[in-house]
Design a protein around this motif. Structure first.
Motif: not given
Length: 299
Positions: A81-90
């Motif tokens: 949650w802390l670091f994945g949002k910027h890398l998460a698929p749309l």
């Protein structure tokens, strides 16, 4: 030695761990310790959690075999949650869990307030679920959640001849609970990332997906989320040897989120720089070393 014929008269809360272990062993249910090596990856840990259907595992020192700490689904999800949002698929931000196939959306096991607690416990122990939505009989509106953990206090009090509603009252003896504390939920059409935010913010193992009237439509657990975000995408990576080089700075104790973010971003930058250097070196190789031919030359 523990007498199996007298176990019903034993106060479970007064049993030693050794006695309980002997009891489980005699029943043939004793399992080997499930753990992960401290030098392993988070992917390894997530796969072990999924394979053994557990929520937490000890992390073992590879040198002396001592337990260093406990790794949980909650901690892994907090990291993502802390670091994945910027890398998460749309699609994580726009599609619902149901559209992505995350969670249980059919054959959902529920109980009613007037269900006998022993029947509720039978489902929790024998049907492969760790939490049950408590719903109104007529509308299937979710009014509470009952989990294996909640049953511990009841078991210690030896109060099993009661209904789920009465058990929930026992659960609330610590003080009145607000409705949003009893039922952690999202609308069934909200995005997957919204569901992740709710799981993290409320620090729970599962949440209900409900319709406009509050009726149960699905259940999304930490296990479902970790399997989707980590285990499934990483299934083809488990046999890849991790890089030998690490960019870790010495630290003592637990790090706060800001310190952890700085370390991860710095490591990512170093890794990208090394990858670019490696690519540049490869591109400088002679063409016959940097490519292959479908048809080898004839000699």
């Amino acid at each position: 030695e523990l007498d199996m014929t007298q176990i019903a008269n034993e106060e479970i809360g007064n049993m030693t761990i050794r006695q309980y272990r002997e009891l489980v062993k005699k029943e043939g249910n004793l399992r080997s310790l499930v753990s992960v090596d401290a030098s392993g990856s988070l992917l390894d840990a997530a796969c072990i959690l999924a394979e053994h259907r557990v929520h937490r595992i000890p992390v073992i020192d590879p040198i002396d075999g001592s337990a260093l700490f406990i790794l949980t689904h909650k901690r892994i999800l907090k990291f993502l949650w802390l670091f994945g949002k910027h890398l998460a698929p749309l699609e994580y931000l726009h599609k619902s869990p149901k559209e992505l196939g995350i969670g249980t959306w059919s054959g959902i096991r529920v109980v009613f307030p007037d269900t006998q607690l022993v029947d509720c416990l039978d489902i929790l122990l024998n049907k492969g679920v760790s939490g049950l939505p408590v719903v109104e009989r007529e509308t299937f509106k979710v009014v509470d959640m009952y989990s294996r953990f909640d049953a511990v206090g009841i078991a210690l009090e030896n109060r099993l001849d009661i209904t789920v509603k009465e058990a929930l009252a026992f659960k609330s003896q610590g003080g009145p609970m607000k409705n949003d504390e009893r039922v952690v939920s999202v609308r069934d059409n909200e995005s997957f990332w919204k569901a992740v935010n709710v799981l993290v913010d409320h620090n729970v193992h599962r949440l209900c997906a409900v319709n406009e009237q509050g009726g149960i439509e699905g259940v999304i657990s930490l296990s479902d989320v970790i399997n989707f975000m980590v285990v499934q995408p990483g299934s083809h990576l488990r046999n890849i040897t991790p890089p030998k080089k690490h960019w870790a700075r010495h630290h003592t104790g637990d790090m706060n989120d800001k310190e952890l973010r700085e370390i991860l971003l710095n490591n990512a930058a170093n890794f990208e720089q090394e990858s670019n250097s490696s690519s540049a070196s490869n591109s400088a190789l002679p063409s016959n070393q940097n490519s292959y031919s479908k048809h080898p030359p004839h000699h």
